[in-house]
Each structure stands twice: as structure tokens, then as C-alpha cells.
Write an enzyme that holds these catalytic residues in place. Structure first.
Site, PDB file in Angstrom:
ATOM      1  N   CYS A  83      77.446  28.389 -31.840  1.00  0.00           N
ATOM      2  CA  CYS A  83      78.208  29.227 -31.523  1.00  0.00           C
ATOM      3  C   CYS A  83      77.433  29.444 -30.212  1.00  0.00           C
ATOM      4  O   CYS A  83      76.025  29.643 -30.518  1.00  0.00           O
ATOM      5  CB  CYS A  83      79.122  30.168 -32.522  1.00  0.00           C
ATOM      6  SG  CYS A  83      77.451  30.500 -33.283  1.00  0.00           S
ATOM      7  N   GLY A 109      80.324  25.752 -27.659  1.00  0.00           N
ATOM      8  CA  GLY A 109      81.282  26.269 -28.945  1.00  0.00           C
ATOM      9  C   GLY A 109      82.246  25.753 -28.227  1.00  0.00           C
ATOM     10  O   GLY A 109      82.398  26.840 -26.796  1.00  0.00           O
ATOM     11  N   ASN A 183      75.503  34.242 -34.374  1.00  0.00           N
ATOM     12  CA  ASN A 183      75.297  32.801 -33.922  1.00  0.00           C
ATOM     13  C   ASN A 183      74.529  32.726 -35.070  1.00  0.00           C
ATOM     14  O   ASN A 183      73.126  33.320 -35.080  1.00  0.00           O
ATOM     15  CB  ASN A 183      74.523  32.770 -32.651  1.00  0.00           C
ATOM     16  CG  ASN A 183      74.255  31.396 -32.093  1.00  0.00           C
ATOM     17  OD1 ASN A 183      74.461  29.984 -33.033  1.00  0.00           O
ATOM     18  ND2 ASN A 183      72.718  31.298 -31.596  1.00  0.00           N
ATOM     19  N   GLY A 184      74.601  32.049 -36.210  1.00  0.00           N
ATOM     20  CA  GLY A 184      73.390  31.442 -37.049  1.00  0.00           C
ATOM     21  C   GLY A 184      73.566  30.958 -38.360  1.00  0.00           C
ATOM     22  O   GLY A 184      75.530  30.133 -38.252  1.00  0.00           O
ATOM     23  N   TYR A 324      68.558  20.053 -26.028  1.00  0.00           N
ATOM     24  CA  TYR A 324      69.701  19.460 -26.222  1.00  0.00           C
ATOM     25  C   TYR A 324      70.956  20.691 -25.792  1.00  0.00           C
ATOM     26  O   TYR A 324      71.483  21.174 -24.854  1.00  0.00           O
ATOM     27  CB  TYR A 324      69.906  18.835 -27.273  1.00  0.00           C
ATOM     28  CG  TYR A 324      71.131  18.487 -27.160  1.00  0.00           C
ATOM     29  CD1 TYR A 324      72.454  17.355 -25.977  1.00  0.00           C
ATOM     30  CD2 TYR A 324      72.920  19.226 -27.836  1.00  0.00           C
ATOM     31  CE1 TYR A 324      73.411  17.154 -26.173  1.00  0.00           C
ATOM     32  CE2 TYR A 324      73.201  18.610 -27.856  1.00  0.00           C
ATOM     33  CZ  TYR A 324      74.556  18.041 -27.219  1.00  0.00           C
ATOM     34  OH  TYR A 324      75.414  18.000 -26.870  1.00  0.00           O
ATOM     35  N   CYS A 518      63.794  19.518 -38.432  1.00  0.00           N
ATOM     36  CA  CYS A 518      65.077  18.241 -38.244  1.00  0.00           C
ATOM     37  C   CYS A 518      63.958  16.570 -37.850  1.00  0.00           C
ATOM     38  O   CYS A 518      64.913  16.146 -37.990  1.00  0.00           O
ATOM     39  CB  CYS A 518      65.929  18.955 -36.924  1.00  0.00           C
ATOM     40  SG  CYS A 518      65.403  19.175 -35.161  1.00  0.00           S
TER      41      CYS A 518
END
Length: 579
Positions: A83, A109, A183-184, A324, A518
Site C-alpha cells: 500500500c 496498490g 503501510n507495512g 522495483y 529477501c
């Protein structure tokens, strides 16, 4: 990070906090121990909110006839940012400016949007499913009066039951009402929710953001913004949030600064918060600075106040914002996203060169890195793939199967660019590898002699728990295969990823301030209990069961009645963490 135990604020002294300051200055946040007692006066009872929303947090409504078709096929094999948020204080066109800012954040989003404004001591809410332009009409915006507003755009893989999870959420409590946009992702969400439910809280959504509202409601701290502080001290994980009350706008960022949040000011003096600077640019607000990790900013009629949420830790900002998520024209974590991506491409050209005739990008996120690669390699960049901007995420599958139809709907090869050529294709990442294999096949079918894939990020081997929807590790191709095996799977003539060491070298002295979980599987904040990810439930957790979740699990921990962790408790099978 603070534990889930109830926060005990230090005795408040009468030191600094009496002086308001402009957000154009950047003094260090004031510790809460320096807040004067004179500010802790009780609030009078305020009226609750009104709403024009389809899905206020206090109301459960039927989703019948309000749900778009569920996604049948999604060719974008990418991690999903959940978001984006925006907050505006002190502008008579606050809701309309929120609407424009959300347009600029639409990439964060695309399946839900909402705005909450305040006027006459009432919070007014409009939320709905769809793009910003689909949710808000002129008549809807007229239902959002006032000089302050917050907004939210949301990504989810869900359909009908997503309605009640669209933010901003609005809730009433005994001293007034509050709206929040988040957001999170909270890694101790389930433990906190179990604790709250054990003590009588009733939840209407499956969103971790609702936990924050319950923690605010049960807090006995005064004034109101200290309720927010006390609630946030119990949270673990990623949160960049904006809160709206009858007279204040509050912005909060977690101590690690996982997700971005910036602030600026318009020419008329109104204060603006947003997930990215591109939103500030659209509404002509001057970027002033980031909200610091662990900082609380309180904006009201007297100005802007900066407070320290808790002791500073080393920031762990999400590196994928530069790879990204963010728009190329944004400045994120103090760095130009465009410059980062261009340099990623240059590094690939230097460290993984190959004889080629043309460089192309997988649009749109691979374009800037491809430009950097082409410039460094001295090879022309051309548009070998054209992206259709008129295809949504819901497709009607042809009755007679067409191979790779989902990719072909979105990406069309240009035979004049590709035929007979040795082609370098630059993309930002490879997740499952399925889309990459289809793109390689598409380019070869268009006549390319050779196809060389260059990926402007290191291999993704682990899931994210901090606000990014990623597959389980078992689905991540780089977690199961080495580079040569991936090359064979996608069918390219060569394959190279951005070396991790080169990425950290590029970031220089800031390299320790980023989260690389990641790429490494090393998490700055370990999950506790079951961690909800956006894509976990087919129906966003409202009617689905945990049995519908694939992947591994971690042993969870409960919070006992006094708010602490019960380290002696036996493992609870139901409390499992998605790996």
C-alpha cells in the site's frame, strides 16, 4: 524493538517540548521523557464520526454486487508492495489533494482506495474497491469536507471480502474518533490480536492495522497522541502510518524505517506526508525531509512537533523500494530511485558482459536499468517489448488454450527490433521464474538469435514480513535452483543477477541501513506467532481457513495476561508462522 508488554512511560519533566518548530528544520526528535505534564490534560468527549464509506471498520456489510471478478490469471510474477499512504493538514482542498496524491501512488496498490477527512469535529470516510479513479467521483469527493485528510491505496489478492479491509480505518472511542492509514506489516500481529481478544476486543477485519486502533482505544494515556505512542511501542515490524483526529494529523514511522514516509509543505503552508516524493511533486508540495525512523510528528494549529517514539536503532530500509516498488522519479531513503536503477544496469554491464546487438527492457520496471546497461555496454537500447496499459489483473481465459496468453496480453514483441539479433533483456527481478520463461520464449518466437537475461537485483531466496507480498520460499526459484539451473528453466542463452557485494558497495556507508532479508533470509525483526501476509488467504482471511495456506510454519509464542511473552508455554499448534 519494544515487546508487547504494556508501555510504562517515564515520569515527564518540564524540559523541551514546549517549543513548536517548523518541519523545514531538522532537530533530533524529542524523547518522551521530556514531555511536560502540563500537556497531559484530559480530553472532553467528542462526537463520533460520520461515514459515506462502503466499509467503515464499525460496520459489517454484505459484499453482494460490490465485488469485481476475482483475478483468474496474473502474469506479473513480482513481489507486491501492499500500500501507499498520504496525509494533508491545513489545506481547504485537502481531500482533493489526497485524491491526486493517491493517483501518484497508484503503483503501490491497485485494488482498494480510501480517503478520510475531518470537518466540524467529525471524520468523513469514503472507501471502496478498485483504482483511485474508480472509487472517487465528484459526488464522493464532495462528501469529504475539511482542511485535513488522510488517504490510502491498497494491494490485495482477495475479492469480495477485501471490502472491509480497505483503509483508512475509522473508529470511535470515548474521547472522540480517529482514522488511520498504514503501510507495512506487523510481525507480532497474531500475538497482539490474541491478547486483545482474550481481554474482550472484537475485530471486524483481518488487517493488522485494526490491532493499532484497539491498542489506542484501551490506552489510558493523555493527551491523545500519547495513546498512539503507547500503542506503537507494542508493535513489532514495519509501519509507516498517518493518523487523523478532530484536530491533529500524526505521522509515525517504525524504529527500523522499513517502509518509506516523507513530508513536505505546499506554498500555502499546509503540511503533507506521503509514501513517496512523486506524490508531493504532483500536488506541488516541496519535499523537506523523511520522517525519521522511530519518529512521531504531530501537526496541529500550533505547528509541527517532532517526538522520539523509542530509542533509535540502525535503520533497515527496504532495498526493494529502489529495485522495483518506487517510481523512478521519487527520492526514497534520501537516494534517487532513477540513479539507483541506472547504476544497477551499469554494474550488470561491467560484471556480466555479453556480445549483443541490442538491449531491451521488460517494461516498465526494467527500463531504467536497461538504459544504464546499454550506455555502459555501448549497445543501442530499443523497445523490443511493448506493454499494454489497458489490461487489468482479471482475464477471461480463452476456451481454446493459447500458450502464454497472459503474458501476450500485456507484452507484445517488436519483430523489427528482435529478429536475427543477439538480445540482452533487462528485468528487475525473478520470483517464480514462470513469467521470465514465457518472456524468453516470446522473444525467441519473434526471431531473436540469442536471448541473454540480466536481472537488476540479487536472487530472491526468502519471503518478506515487512509489508511486501512475496511467495513462500518453496515457490521462489532462486531458493530451489542455482543460476545455471534457473537459466535452463527459463530457456535463456545466459543469465546473470546483480551481485550482492556490488549492491552493498554501491550503497557505500549507507549499506548497513538497508534490509536485505529477501536476499539473505536474515531478518532484522523475527516474526512471532502467525504472520498474516496479503496473499495468504484466497478471501483475505474473512471466511478462509489457515489450511488454505501453503508453505512451512514456525512455532509461535503467546502473550500472557500481563502483556509479556510466555517463554515456558508449550508450543501452540494453531499459532504458526508462514515461511
Amino acid at each position: 524493538m519494544a515487546t508487547a508488554a504494556a508501555a510504562n512511560l517515564s515520569p515527564l519533566s518540564s524540559s523541551s517540548f514546549t517549543k513548536r518548530h517548523s518541519i523545514s528544520s531538522t532537530p533530533p526528535p524529542t524523547p518522551f521523557s521530556l514531555l511536560p505534564k502540563t500537556l497531559l490534560k484530559p480530553h472532553t468527549h467528542k462526537p463520533l464520526f460520520t461515514t459515506a464509506a462502503k466499509n467503515p471498520i464499525s460496520v459489517v456489510i454484505s459484499a453482494t454486487n460490490q465485488t469485481p471478478n476475482p483475478p483468474i490469471f496474473d502474469s506479473d510474477d513480482k513481489p507486491r508492495e501492499e500500500c501507499g499512504v498520504v496525509g494533508i493538514y491545513g489545506d481547504p482542498e485537502a481531500a482533493r489533494l489526497c485524491y491526486l496524491a493517491l493517483h501518484a501512488l497508484q503503483h503501490r496498490g491497485q485494488e482498494g482506495a480510501g480517503i478520510v477527512s475531518v470537518a466540524g469535529n467529525l471524520l468523513h470516510s469514503v472507501t471502496g474497491v478498485g483504482l483511485v479513479s474508480e472509487v472517487f467521483t465528484e459526488s464522493k469527493l464532495r462528501q469529504l469536507p475539511g482542511a485535513s485528510a488522510i488517504g490510502h491505496v491498497r494491494y490485495s489478492t482477495a475479492g469480495a471480502s477485501m471490502l472491509k479491509n480497505v483503509q483508512p480505518f475509522v473508529a470511535g472511542y470515548r474521547f472522540g474518533s480517529v482514522g488511520v492509514a498504514h503501510n507495512g506489516n506487523l510481525v507480532n500481529y497474531q500475538a497482539l490480536r490474541d491478547y486483545l481478544e482474550d481481554n474482550g476486543s472484537i475485530f471486524n477485519t483481518s488487517s493488522d492495522t485494526e490491532v493499532v486502533l484497539h491498542l489506542i482505544a484501551i490506552s489510558k494515556t493523555r493527551p491523545f497522541f500519547l495513546r498512539i505512542v503507547e500503542a506503537c511501542e507494542k508493535l513489532q515490524g514495519a509501519y509507516s502510518m498517518v493518523f487523523l483526529t478532530e484536530d491533529k494529523l500524526v505521522a509515525v514511522r517504525d524504529p527500523f524505517g522499513f517502509r518509506p514516509l516523507v513530508m513536505g509543505r505546499r506554498a500555502n503552508g499546509s503540511v503533507v506526508f506521503a509514501s513517496e516524493t512523486c506524490a508531493l511533486d504532483l500536488i506541488e508540495a516541496n519535499y523537506e525531509r523523511e520522517v525519521y525512523p522511530g519518529e512521531v510528528l504531530v501537526v496541529d494549529k500550533d505547528g509541527v512537533q517532532s517526538l522520539c517514539l523509542m530509542p533509535h536503532r540502525e535503520p533497515k530500509s527496504c532495498i526493494f523500494e529502489h529495485i522495483y516498488f518506487a517510481m523512478p522519479n521519487s527520492v526514497v531513503f534520501g537516494r534517487s530511485v532513477y540513479e539507483s536503477r541506472r547504476t544497477f544496469g551499469e554494474i550488470l554491464a561491467t560484471e556480466a558482459p555479453v556480445d549483443c546487438d541490442v538491449v531491451i527492457a521488460v517494461p516498465d520496471s526494467g527500463v531504467v536499468a536497461a538504459l544504464g546497461y546499454a550506455a555502459k555496454a555501448g549497445v543501442p537500447f530499443q523497445q523490443g517489448l511493448i506493454r499494454s496499459h489497458y489490461v487489468g489483473r482479471t482475464f477471461i481465459e480463452p476456451s481454446q488454450k493459447i500458450r502464454d496468453f497472459g503474458v501476450k496480453l500485456k507484452l507484445s514483441p517488436v519483430r523489427a527490433v528482435l529478429e536475427g539479433k543477439r538480445v540482452v533483456v533487462v528485468d528487475d527481478s525473478i520470483v517464480r521464474g514462470t513469467t521470465s520463461s514465457k518472456i524468453v520464449r516470446l522473444i525467441k518466437e519473434a526471431g531473436a538469435k540469442e536471448v541473454h537475461m540480466r536481472i537488476a537485483s540479487p536472487p530472491i531466496i526468502a519471503s518478506c514480513y515487512y509489508g511486501v507480498d512475496t511467495p513462500s520460499p518453496e515457490e521462489l526459484i532462486s531458493n530451489r535452483m542455482n543460476v545455471e539451473e534457473i537459466r535452463e528453466f527459463i530457456g535463456s542463452d545466459s543469465l546473470a543477477f546483480l551481485p550482492f557485494d556490488s549492491l552493498t558497495k554501491l550503497l557505500g556507508s549507507d549499506s548497513n541501513h538497508y534490509c536485505y532479508a529477501c536476499f539473505s533470509g536474515n531478518y532484522p525483526v523475527e516474526p512471532t506467532g502467525k504472520v498474516k501476509r496479503v496473499g495468504d488467504f484466497v478471501d483475505d482471511g474473512v471466511t478462509g481457513s489457515t489450511e488454505s495456506i501453503d508453505g512451512g510454519w514456525l512455532q509461535g509464542t503467546r502473550i500472557n495476561q500481563d502483556g509479556g511473552r510466555d517463554s515456558n508455554q508449550k508450543p501452540v499448534e494453531e499459532e504458526r508462522v508462514m515461511l
